[in-house]
Structures are given as structure tokens and as C-alpha cells.
Scaffold this motif. Structure first.
Motif, short mmCIF file in Angstrom:
data_model
loop_
_atom_site.label_atom_id
_atom_site.label_comp_id
_atom_site.label_asym_id
_atom_site.label_seq_id
_atom_site.Cartn_x
_atom_site.Cartn_y
_atom_site.Cartn_z
N LEU A 1 1.24 -0.78 -0.11
CA LEU A 1 -0.03 0.01 -0.45
C LEU A 1 0.57 0.91 0.04
O LEU A 1 0.50 2.58 -0.36
CB LEU A 1 -1.14 0.28 1.27
N ARG A 2 2.17 1.26 0.37
CA ARG A 2 3.26 2.68 0.51
C ARG A 2 3.91 2.83 0.07
O ARG A 2 3.72 3.56 -1.02
CB ARG A 2 3.56 2.01 2.41
N SER A 3 4.45 1.47 -0.93
CA SER A 3 5.06 2.02 -2.00
C SER A 3 5.60 0.21 -2.45
O SER A 3 5.52 -0.45 -2.11
CB SER A 3 6.22 2.27 -1.63
N VAL A 4 4.58 0.28 -4.21
CA VAL A 4 5.23 -1.05 -4.67
C VAL A 4 6.22 -1.54 -4.53
O VAL A 4 6.37 -2.79 -5.47
CB VAL A 4 4.20 -1.28 -6.44
N THR A 5 7.25 -0.12 -5.30
CA THR A 5 8.87 -0.75 -5.13
C THR A 5 9.41 -1.22 -4.24
O THR A 5 9.43 -2.40 -4.16
CB THR A 5 9.13 0.50 -5.33
N LEU A 6 8.74 -0.94 -3.29
CA LEU A 6 9.00 -1.52 -1.57
C LEU A 6 8.76 -2.87 -1.46
O LEU A 6 9.79 -3.49 -1.18
CB LEU A 6 8.98 -0.91 -0.86
N LEU A 7 7.81 -3.17 -1.92
CA LEU A 7 7.37 -4.09 -2.03
C LEU A 7 7.99 -5.57 -3.03
O LEU A 7 8.97 -6.35 -2.68
CB LEU A 7 5.24 -4.41 -2.12
N ARG A 8 8.27 -5.36 -4.28
CA ARG A 8 9.28 -5.41 -4.57
C ARG A 8 10.72 -5.58 -4.61
O ARG A 8 11.09 -6.84 -4.50
CB ARG A 8 8.84 -5.08 -5.91
#
Lengths: 348, 256
Positions: free
Chosen positions: B131-138
């Protein structure tokens, strides 16, 4: 579930002793109990619970051995497969329903969940809990809790049943149900050992009893012999009334009355060697003289008094021929006690 | 062997029901919710550039220094002690059950619930990351899984420690578990240099690839992930073995 019952049920103790720190709960117990219903009697602290917990594999002997059909029970699944145990403590898994509790216990005894549930239903019904199957045991009454504990003890059909004060908190109806179930199991060849400190509870169920006092077997035998002994030993009858001295004067010549003691202004205590004659005489005099009676009690009509009497007797009879240590380890077998009593009567 | 597994299964089902119905699950769920809420606040409040370091903080404080301890405490400190105090152990030890299997099943049931809650909390973290950052999740998604595996090993070890104290000293199980985990694990993980070896928490942090913290972090030993995992498994086996041996040979009497 496969279980071997090649050996008949038997509880055997050989020189069994158990201490809690410096306190001896059981001392040098030797006994063998076979199939049938046995009453384990004794005052508080006599070692009844310790003996049952040793037999149920909860404790280990400090000295000597205890065997269930030849096997030591402590942490031994083979021996415990034949045991049903109902502990004294009013403790249950409060968050379980009655059906869950008993069926889980059956599962832990080796039955499949389906079979366990069937057995649990049957067992709970036997003890009259069919209407409380799905209620949490935390909401059960004291009598119901006692019955659910008994239901879990018999759910796997054990042939050695160890019950610690099974009648605690039960009403007369529950008590009748429990007595009937225990009698049936005894008749079917199980060894049922139940502890209590009330003689009349055992009397309606079995005539075989074991008396413990101070961690020792003081007597082993039939209930009627115990009753006879209760009647034989000097008996105290205490009357609290408005004119105790007048009552004493009237009864001083009653046959069998050996002494009279006063305590305070309103109580008189008669010591009688023939209680079956003394009781009617006292009651007749109380009625004749229209006394105002507060109470008529017998401090002796308890098992505690009998234990005291038997222990004293065991000590006396052993004093002449045995070492001081040995005489404390001598149980009085009732037939022997009766012969001694009759002998002493003839002499006197 | 089949009979043993069937018995283990029945025992685990029994313990699972007991824990579910008892207060343990509710308390642990509350702690999981608190940790997840703290994670939410930290990730929402963190600037974009510091998200990775915030995630490390969240794991270091929330997961390794609160959740791992709490789970062991809630589910395993009372594994025997609760039964002794409630005087219900008599029902279990008078059944024809091998005592090692009995303790093992209690351990497994508690650990299964711990891990379930752990992964629920970790999934919440993953969802918050997305939710905060898709990049961070990846970038961090796999790392979260690795940290989760390290946490599983750590909670299994702490569960074994708590079980051992519960079997050894049921009347003081909670105190002894708190002292053991507090001194050796928590305080040990902050010690300088090689002293840090006394803490398995530090080994689990290394397995999760968390940067060293505490006193003089630059002197803290770097532990190979395989060695860290082996260490955690061996210690778990040791403490669990001690718990089983203690339970097999002990009598239990309620003090009340």
C-alpha cells in the motif's frame, strides 16, 4: 483399540513408602487387592490420596514398589491403559463442554475420534449428564462436575478404577447413580478402589474395606467387623441439656456406664461399654424427665475414633513381642482383633 | 510409527482446542494486532527515502524484540505450569500416553499457533508495504519472507526454552522464562563483540540479514546464515530434549 487384559486386575504394594520431604505419607505398606469394590477409608492425612496417586502413576514410591497387574504405573502407558482415575480436586478443563472433555479423554486413551465420541455420549448418559452435553463444564454444578470426572474415568472401560472421594458434593440422586455404576463395574470383574472418610458411603457399596491411619494399614476386612469394633470399644455419649447433674444421677446405675464427666453447667458425657444399652436408657430418661435437650452426640461414632482405637491396639499388641519400629508397621486384621477381644472378655 | 503419529495428532488437536478456548490465543492476537498497528504507523509516518531503514526498525523492535518473546511467553510458559496450577495434569498423566509425546504435542500445538499468528502479522506487513510503495514491496518482499523464516526458528527456540522451564519449575515458570529470555536473549543481543554469541536472538537477526545494533555494533560478529540456522535448530533440540526428559522423570503436585 487393542488392549491386553491377560492378567486379572490386581494392585500390589510391597514395602511401599512415600515421603513428602520429612513427612511420611505412607509407611511400609504391604497389600494386595484383587477384583471387586474396595473402600479405602481413613481420616484426613492418612495417606489415601497418596496411595491412589501412586497407583495412578502420578507419583513414584520413595521406597518399595507398587504394581498394577505386575507393572509399575509411573509414566508407563502399558500399565495406565487399564486405569481409570478420578482425582479428588475439583479441577476440570473449564473451557470444554462436557462432551468435548470426555470424548477428548477417550481419544487420549487410544480411541478414534468417532468411537471416542460414541463412548463419551454413552458414559455421560450413564451418569445422567445427557442434558448438559454441550454446556461448558465451567458452568456445571459441583455434583455435575463430579459426575463428569467419573464419566471420563470410565469412558475407556478400565478394569482398574481409582476414585478419590467420588461422592464429594453429590446429591442423593447422583450418589445413587454413582453407587450403581461402581457396583456394576465391580460385578463385571473390575478392581474398584474408592477413597472416602465416610463409612456409610462405602457400606452401601461394598463390604471390603481398607483402613489407613498415619500412612499405615490399620485394618483390612469386612464392614460389619468394623461396625462391631465401633460398638465394642468404650463409647462416649455427650448430652447437652438443662439439668445434666439430674440426668447423671438418674443414669449412674445403668448397665455398662463406666464413668460420667461434666463439662460446664449444661453438658454431661457418659462413657459406656455397652452403647446399645446406654443409648435407649439415656433417651428414655430424657423423655421421662422432660429435659430440655440441646444435643445428643457421640464423639466416638466416627472412623477417627476407630482408627485411634485400632492404632493404640496395634501398638499395645506389638509392644511385648516386637521392636518399637516393627510394632508401628503392624496392621490389625479384623478377625485377629475380634479373637483378641473375645479372649480378653473371657479372661475378665 | 503410524500409531504414534495418530496419537500425536489427537494430542495436538486436544491442545489446539485448549489453547483456542483459553485466554492464550486472545492475548497473542492482541499482541499481534498491536505490533501490526505499530508497523502501520511507522510505515505511514516514514519518509519515502527512509522506508527501508524503517522496515528494519519495525522488524528489529516489533518482531525480534517483542513478538518473538511474547509468543513463547503466552503459548509455552504455561505448557505444563498451567496444567499443574489448574490441577488438570492428573487427567493427562493418568492416560496411557508416552510422556514425551504428550509434551511434544503441546509444544507443536503452541508453536503452530505461534507461527500462524506470526505469518498473519507478516502478511499484514507485506500488505502495508504494498500500500505504501509497490517498489518497496518488490524490493523487500522476499526479505520479509526470509526474516519470517528466521523468526519461525527463533520462536521455536524460545518455545523450547519456555517449555523447559515450565516442565522444570512449574510454580515459577513465567519468572524463570522471563529471566532466561531477558538476560541471555535480550540483554545478550545488545552486548559488545563476541559476548553477543550468548544470544540466539542475535543469530536469528543475522539469519534475517538485519544490520547489527546495540553496543559497539561494528565489533559484533557476523554469523553465516547456514551456521545461524544450524545453531538455532540445535539449541531448540537441546532445550526441547531437556524439557522432555524433565517431564518424563518428574512428579507434579499443585502447590495450592
Amino acid at each position: 483399540m487393542k488392549r491386553t487384559k491377560a492378567h486379572p486386575p490386581e494392585l500390589r504394594c510391597e514395602r511401599l513408602s512415600r515421603w513428602y520431604g520429612k513427612v511420611a505419607a505412607l509407611q511400609n505398606l504391604n497389600l494386595t487387592l484383587r477384583a471387586g469394590v474396595w473402600g479405602l477409608l481413613g481420616p484426613n492425612g492418612s495417606g489415601k490420596t497418596t496411595l491412589l496417586r501412586l497407583a495412578a502413576g502420578q507419583l513414584r514410591p520413595s521406597l518399595g514398589s507398587i504394581r498394577l497387574s505386575g507393572q509399575a504405573p509411573f509414566a508407563n502407558p502399558a500399565a495406565l491403559a487399564r486405569v481409570g482415575f478420578c482425582p479428588e480436586a475439583d479441577a476440570l478443563y473449564e473451557e470444554f463442554t462436557g462432551l468435548e472433555f470426555v470424548s477428548k479423554m477417550a481419544e487420549l486413551s487410544g480411541f478414534s475420534p468417532r468411537e471416542a465420541k460414541e463412548r463419551a455420549l454413552q458414559s455421560l448418559e450413564t451418569f445422567g449428564l445427557q442434558r448438559a452435553l454441550h454446556r461448558r463444564v465451567g458452568g456445571y454444578s459441583r455434583g455435575m462436575r463430579q459426575r463428569v470426572k467419573l464419566a471420563q474415568a470410565v469412558v475407556h472401560d478400565p478394569d482398574i478404577l481409582l476414585l478419590d472421594e467420588p461422592f464429594t458434593g453429590t446429591d442423593p440422586t447422583s450418589r445413587a447413580v454413582i453407587l450403581e455404576q461402581l457396583r456394576l463395574r465391580g460385578q463385571r470383574g473390575a478392581l474398584v478402589l474408592l477413597s472416602t472418610h465416610l463409612l456409610h458411603e462405602v457400606e452401601s457399596l461394598t463390604d471390603r474395606i481398607l483402613l489407613l491411619a498415619r500412612g499405615q494399614v490399620v485394618a483390612q476386612g469386612r464392614v460389619h467387623e468394623i461396625r462391631a469394633l465401633l460398638e465394642e470399644h468404650p463409647h462416649h455419649i455427650r448430652v447437652v441439656c438443662d439439668r445434666p447433674r439430674e440426668l447423671a444421677r438418674a443414669l449412674i446405675d445403668t448397665p455398662g456406664v463406666v464413668s460420667i464427666h461434666f463439662s460446664g453447667d449444661s453438658a454431661v458425657e457418659f462413657e459406656s461399654e455397652r452403647p446399645d444399652e446406654a443409648y435407649p436408657a439415656i433417651c428414655a430418661e430424657l423423655l421421662r424427665g422432660e429435659y430440655r435437650v440441646e444435643s445428643l452426640t457421640s464423639p466416638d461414632a466416627t472412623l477417627e475414633a476407630l482408627f485411634h482405637y485400632l492404632t493404640e491396639r496395634a501398638n499395645r499388641s506389638g509392644a511385648e513381642s516386637r521392636s518399637p519400629r516393627a510394632r508401628f508397621n503392624t496392621p490389625v486384621f479384623l478377625e485377629q482383633a475380634r479373637v483378641e477381644h473375645e479372649h480378653s472378655e473371657v479372661q475378665s | 510409527m503410524r500409531a504414534l503419529f495418530a496419537l500425536l495428532h489427537r494430542l495436538v488437536a486436544f491442545e489446539w482446542l485448549r489453547l483456542r478456548r483459553g485466554r492464550q490465543l486472545r492475548v497473542a492476537a492482541l499482541i499481534a494486532a498491536a505490533v501490526s498497528a505499530a508497523t502501520l504507523v511507522a510505515l505511514v509516518a516514514s519518509p519515502e527515502a527512509q522506508l527501508e531503514s524503517t522496515l528494519n526498525d519495525v522488524f528489529f523492535w516489533g518482531m525480534f524484540n517483542v513478538f518473538a518473546y511474547a509468543l513463547a511467553f503466552v503459548f509455552h510458559a504455561g505448557i505444563i505450569a498451567d496444567e499443574v496450577q489448574a490441577r488438570t495434569l492428573a487427567f493427562l498423566v493418568s492416560r496411557p500416553l508416552p510422556r514425551p509425546t504428550l509434551l511434544l504435542s503441546k509444544y507443536v500445538a503452541g508453536s503452530a499457533l505461534s507461527w500462524l499468528l506470526l505469518w498473519v502479522a507478516l502478511l499484514v506487513v507485506e500488505a502495508l508495504l504494498g500500500l505504501r510503495s509497490v517498489t518497496l514491496l518488490r524490493d523487500q518482499g522476499l526479505w520479509v519472507v526470509r526474516a519470517g523464516l528466521a523468526l519461525m526458528l527463533l520462536t521455536a527456540l524460545y518455545a523450547a526454552v519456555a517449555s523447559m522451564w515450565s516442565a522444570l519449575l512449574p510454580e515459577a515458570a513465567a519468572t524463570m522464562t522471563a529471566l532466561h529470555l531477558g538476560i541471555f536473549e535480550f540483554a545478550g543481543s545488545w552486548m559488545p563483540g563476541s559476548f553477543r554469541w550468548i544470544s540466539f536472538n542475535y543469530a536469528a537477526q543475522q539469519l534475517a540479514d538485519l544490520p547489527p545494533r546495540g553496543l559497539l555494533p561494528e565489533l559484533a560478529p557476523l554469523v553465516d546464515p547456514v551456521a545461524a540456522a544450524a545453531l538455532l535448530i540445535a539449541a531448540t533440540a537441546l532445550f526441547l530434549g531437556l524439557a522432555i526428559w524433565t517431564f518424563q522423570t518428574s512428579e507434579y503436585r499443585a502447590s495450592t
